[in-house]
Structures are given as C-alpha cells and as structure tokens.
Design a protein around this motif. Sequence first.
Motif, PDB file in Angstrom:
ATOM      1  N   PRO C 431      44.747 -12.054  71.709  1.00 38.38           N
ATOM      2  CA  PRO C 431      43.586 -11.431  70.776  1.00 38.38           C
ATOM      3  C   PRO C 431      43.905 -10.222  70.246  1.00 38.38           C
ATOM      4  O   PRO C 431      43.402  -9.911  69.366  1.00 38.38           O
ATOM      5  CB  PRO C 431      42.340 -11.488  71.952  1.00 38.38           C
ATOM      6  CG  PRO C 431      42.600 -12.622  72.846  1.00 38.38           C
ATOM      7  CD  PRO C 431      44.236 -12.533  73.095  1.00 38.38           C
ATOM      8  N   GLY C 432      44.653  -9.364  71.158  1.00 36.79           N
ATOM      9  CA  GLY C 432      45.063  -8.001  70.510  1.00 36.79           C
ATOM     10  C   GLY C 432      43.746  -7.167  70.274  1.00 36.79           C
ATOM     11  O   GLY C 432      42.900  -7.198  70.909  1.00 36.79           O
ATOM     12  N   CYS C 436      40.603  -7.382  72.654  1.00 34.32           N
ATOM     13  CA  CYS C 436      41.056  -7.069  73.643  1.00 34.32           C
ATOM     14  C   CYS C 436      40.849  -5.419  74.181  1.00 34.32           C
ATOM     15  O   CYS C 436      41.305  -4.951  73.222  1.00 34.32           O
ATOM     16  CB  CYS C 436      42.391  -7.414  74.175  1.00 34.32           C
ATOM     17  SG  CYS C 436      43.149  -6.932  75.733  1.00 34.32           S
ATOM     18  N   ALA C 474      52.078  -8.106  77.547  1.00 29.24           N
ATOM     19  CA  ALA C 474      52.772  -9.448  77.269  1.00 29.24           C
ATOM     20  C   ALA C 474      52.278 -10.685  77.522  1.00 29.24           C
ATOM     21  O   ALA C 474      52.779 -11.751  77.779  1.00 29.24           O
ATOM     22  CB  ALA C 474      54.075  -9.207  77.879  1.00 29.24           C
TER      23      ALA C 474
END
Lengths: 123, 143, 570
Positions: C431-432, C436, C474
């Motif tokens: 989601p980045g 997030c 990651a």
Amino acid sequence: MANHDVKSVDVSALVIANDLLSGRSVYLTETGDWTERVENAWQLPDDQSAERAMKYAKTAEDENQIIGAYLVATDTTGRAVHIREQLRVNGPSVQFAPHHELINSTTTQPLSDAHKSLVDELV
Amino acid sequence: MSLKLLSIDGSVRELSLEDMAHSQRLDATDPETALVAMRKLNLHQPVTVTLGNSADGRSFSVLSQVRQHCAQQKDVWVTGNLLPDQITLAFQCGATAAVIDAENWERRGEFGWRNALSPATQLGYRAQVWSEVGSIPALRKTG
Amino acid sequence: MYQYDEFDQALVDQRCLEFRDQVQRRLTGELSEDEFKPLRLMNGLYLQLHAYMLRVAIPYGVLSAEQMNKLAFIADKYDKGYGHFTTRQNIQFNWPQLAETPDILEALASVQMHAIQTSGNCIRNITTDPFAGVAADEEVDPRPIAEWLRQWSTLHPEFRYLPRKFKFAITGSANDRAAIKLHDIGLRLKRNDAGETVVDVWVGGGQGRTPKIAQLFKPAVALSELLPYLEAILRVYNLYGRRDNKYKARIKILLAETGLEKLQAQVEEAYAAINRQEFADSLADLERINGRFIQPDLTESGAIADAERPVWAMRLNALANHSDIAPQERKHYTEWLTQCVREHSHSAHASVVISLKKHGDIPGDMTSAQMRGVADIAQSYGYNEIRVTHRQNLVLPQVAIHDLVSVWRALQQLKLAVSNVDLPSDIIACPGLDYCALATARSIPIAQDIAQTIEKVESGAQGMTVNISGCINACAHHHVASIGILGLDRGGVENYQITLGGQSDQAARLGDRMGPGIAADEVAPTVERIVHFYKQERLTGERFNETYQRLGKAPFKSVIYGEEHVAKTA
Ligand code: SF4
C-alpha cells in the motif's frame, strides 16, 4: 518510520489526529474542537501556541475523542510541508475501486451507503 | 503490603508474606539464570516465578519449562507486575495461581482478574492447564 | 477445503464476544488507547494514515465462494466497496469504523474466518503454494499440514510475545511457489524412499532491512517429530532472539549472530527436553484435520482424465482453437490461455490465475462486485474454491477444461481477464504512503505508471518480476524481484532504489543494488528500458535473471543511469 512530529514551529503548524470512532484525520480548531476540514484547522504561528494546542489535544486524548495527535509543519499557505501529511490531508493519491459502479450497474446488488457515497465521489 | 492469591480454581484468598516464604523464588526476567537455577529447585516445595513485563514473552518459555521440570509439584505460582491477559497465558503455561498485590488487584477489579480464568478466555488449541487442581473444562490440545 | 469443527467455531465466536466487549470498553473510555491498542492489534485492527485498517486472515490463501461473498458484503456494508489482497495471502479493509469492527468479525466468524494473529509479535498467517493440492508437479499436499500448524500456533500461550513477528511458508513441490526461503521458517514437504512424508526445515530467511536467504536447518524431519521440533525452534528463538532492537529481532539475525551449528545445537537441546507426552496425539490430530478437508469430486463436471497426459503446450494450442471462439477473439483468448491457465494434476482440469493487475489499476485491489463475480464463477465452474496468491492475484484451482471458455467470458465481464500473469506488469506493490503509516514513499502510483508504460513492450518477458515496497520493511518482496524497487524518503522527496536479479523460488537469490536512487517519474521509463534491453540481449529461452547473470551489473547500470554517469562514477 521518520519522525514527523515537529518539535518547534518554523513557519507554522497545525495539530493532526485520528478521530477515535472513524479513525479519520481530524484537525484541532481554534475553539478546541476537531474538524475534518483542514481549512478550519488552527494555524499555530509559534512554539507557545503550539504548546497550548498540544495541551488541548492531550485533554481530548484523555477524554477519548481522538488518538495519536501530533504537530505538523505547514508552509506559509497553511499546506503541510511533508508529503506524508499532504497525503493524510488529501486522502490516497490514487483512485480506488475504479470499476466498482461500472460492474455493479449490471447487477442488482443493493448499494450500501458507504458504497453510494463512493459512487458519488467517482461520478 | 497485602497480597491476593488467585488460584486456577477461581478461589481468592489473602496471602501473607510468610506464605510466600515457603515458596522458592525464580526470577524469569533473567531467563538464562532462571533456567540454571531451575535445575537446583527442590521438586517437593512450591515455587513462585516472577514474570517480566507483559510483552516480554521469555517469561512464558521459562514458566513452561519450570512447569515441566516440577511436574510433581502442585503449586507453581506467578508474580510480578501482572496484567489479567498475562495471567491467562501464565495459567495456560502451567501456573496454578497468581500472586497479585492489593493495589494492582483494586486497579483491575475482581471481575478483570477472574475473567482471566473464565473458560471462554482460556480457549486455545495448545493451552495446557494444570488440571489436577483446576476446574477448567478440557481444552483441545493440538500438538 | 478445511471445515471448522465445533471447537474451531467456538474459538472464533469467543474472540468476537471478547473483542466486542473490549471495543465497548474503549468507547466508554474504560480502556485508554494505550491499553486498547495491543488488544485491537491482536484482532488485526491497525490505525493507518487515513483510517483504521482491518487485516483479515485467509489461512494458507484458501477461500470458498461463500467466504468471498462475505468479503464482498463486508466491503460494501462496512467499507468503501473494495478490499486489498496482500503478499501474506490476506485481505485488508482500509476504511472500517471502530464501533463496527466487532460486527465485521462476527460476519467473518459466520463463514469460518477471523483476524486473529494478523498483527503483533506472534506466529502470523501461514502461507503456501497457491496451487497446493492441484499442481501437476506436487509431491505432498501442504494444506492439511498448514492447517495443523495453524491450530498449533493459534493462541499458543508460550509464543504470543515473541521478539518479533514470525512467518511460516510451506510447499510440497520442488518448484517453490511459496518463497519458503524468505520466511522465518520454510517447510519443504517431500516423500522419502519409504513413501512417507518428511519435512526439510529451513530457518532464518527474511526480507526487511537485512534480507537473508534461509538455511537448511534440519532435513527430512518425520511428521511425528515436526511439531515438537518447531516448538523447540520457537522456544530457543523466544528466549534468545534479540529484544533490544526491533531491526535485529527476527530469527535471521539470531541465526547470523549465533552461527548455524551452534543454533542447531541449542535447538537440539531444547528439542530433547520437550515433553513428548504433550505431542502424543499430534498425528491423530493431523488425521482428524485430514478428515475435515472436503475434497471436490472432480468427476462432477463430467470431465474425464485422459489415460495419457497430453503435453501441456500442445494442449493449450488445441484449446485455443475452440469452436466457440470467434476469429477476432482468438488472439485475446490465446493470450489468456498462455498467461493465465496452468496445468492441473487431473488432466481434464486446469487452474486459472486471475490477475488483479489490470494495467493502471491498484495491484491486489478488488471491488465488491468483482468479488461477487469471482465467487459466482467459482460456484459455477470452480468447485466453490478460490486461492489468494502471494503475488496478489487469485487462482481458481480447479476448472474443467471444457469450461475454460465460459470462465474467460465471465472474467471479461468483470474486467478480470487480464493476460499478464508472470509478466513484468504483474507487479507486487504494497500500500505504501497512500495508506501505510510506516511508509517512506508511495508504491501504488509507481506501479500504475510502470504497468501502463510497459504494457506494449512486455510480451515475452515471461517470469520477469517487478516488486515495489514503500519502505525498508519490504512487504512487497522487492529484494527477490527481477526488478526490485524500494521507495525511500530523501529530504522529504520520494526516491526509488533499484535492485536487479532477485528471485524467490527454490533458487532464491537477493537482488543487487544498482546505485543511487532515482526520482519517482524516472521509475517507469527506467523499468521500460530494462525490459527492452533484456529482450534485445537475451539468448533464446533465457529468463531475465539468466541474462542478468551472464552480462553482469555493468550494462544494466548503463541502462539505468546512462553511459556517462556510469563512466564518471566507475
Ligand atoms: S513495505 Fe513499508 S510501506 Fe509497504 S506496506 Fe510494508 S510497512 Fe508499509
């Protein structure tokens, strides 16, 4: 995670938090209320007002209105300096569920309110 | 300071410091030392294990091994700065009672502490309650 | 699929009641946020940038049509009409309201689902091969063992507060589609000479800040020994894993700092001391679990297996000439067959991969309407079963070959007949920074940009993977992609680091970092140049990583940074 909580006010700042019930981003107003509209946020020009604002925020946390309050640095136009907070203010930068009404229009599923408002948003 | 002893059968009684004196002490906040000391325990005497803070899961590995090592011993108690959720796990790892100081007892209230023992809260696949003394219904043991 | 028994159901029902009580106490202010936070996290409820987020467990990625319909219901009733499938084979809802989360958990429990252990420093959802039980190359079906481990690890009292989260992956096939070497523990099921199932235990893989490939810790563990042996590993890790620094707390660091032999010896010692009586029933438990797996009756569709298995490629060719396919459709249908349909162990069936990566869409996102549509397809043609893959796609594990055309048409209606599975636009993206709270940069818009940019040039770049994570954690497995992209924050500006040559299968390998990060708008053109360069330089049949290994870093650096830059910094 980078620490986005500013310690001292350079240009100006505002207080951001999450509403306890909805989890949505909310901002402290000058009257000590919380608003979802960033344009109504209390712009804090200096460390003293920031300190005062954070005291309000702390009380609101203790009273279980909001959670996770912190100070966000803003520029002269009142816009958050960091991209993280820009995204918090404006919502995700991507359009989610783009095929939703498209496909749903061919089905007879009733639309929930949340879903309807999404469709409104997309049209 | 007055102490409460909450047993796995749900009974609560006041505990004096003399009661505590009968029990051997083992400090699980330092697991390495605790596991060495465990070998020297008198297997016929009660033992009280001091648990670390609630997020320090090492205590549960120490407790599980103490329980196994002292298999013949009925009384394996836990103490420390306990939380109800923590004693739920402690009972499942083989403790038979929890020693709770009065102030802590008041803070969570009797309901909070007893709830840690309710059969529903104790549900789990791997829970191993020391059943000779307990009244907790049989739990599924997947293992 | 596994069917809950009364005990399984009682356990999730109990959790719902407990959580309802906890939420109530939070709403009345009896619980402070500090007290409530660990409780909500234990039920998968996070606070993200814009709202709460609920992460729902999909054990080993297996869903029934009924469960998928329930997810659609939740998406509509309690969220904004969509959900996001993750690399842990889970689903996340991005907009639930706190007061409604107990209702969501109840809805989940009504279809044998939950959100237990989807957060916190405990044993997380166990992942496996999305083709488990149906793959033509499988030796042992990992699903019953995964369920066995799920039960062993669910609410295990000793392992609720490990030094850090703990992830298992299992495969029963030599071709590892579960990335077992990138998990804290990876299990490879095989058969020994006597035909019994044995397990190779791999330990210490992981990604994040210090990526590591797992090491073979103990080969050929008998099933009767598996749970006590795993319990011993977890016990040693629980006691000796570092708790002073969360970046050094995973078992990979304990393994690196202790050394393989010494850690093996510690585990052997703990294993010898384990009370075996506790595990006396473990094989009987596995038997019980096996008995609760309802296997579909593949003769139901009327499809009969051939006496001799046809060669798959020829089979696909023959299928493409189906008489129901109009000439103008043939190209698309053939593409779909080639990219999305996989060989099944029963020769009259195939597995269908549903790409959630339509060029320009959000990887892993699915609308409620699509969920319902896929559930319908699974009901009509797929024996009610759906899988979630760690590449954020779905699989219909068993479809009769004679139903493939109908499935394709139905997927087209849903905008899900996207023929890019295992092509570079089949991107894994976390989601980045769009959602997030831990992110340092966005991943979704970068993924969208890349997919659209390379759509025209990607054909034939089979097996070339592009994975994008929004921070060093990651989650999107960028270390093990052909092209890995890591989003960072450089003085308030998003910046993307490129790694090349990683892979996550049985020959797992970490990618090599190419050099300084590049700007957001540079990422898609750079990926396009790399794809182009590979296609131009490859020898016949060569996969991207083979080409990369053969040519070395240098030419790829020139492709990324330009000749001049490389000359200057050389
Ligand atoms: S990689 Fe980072 S940004 Fe992406 S989901 Fe994981 S924690 Fe969030």
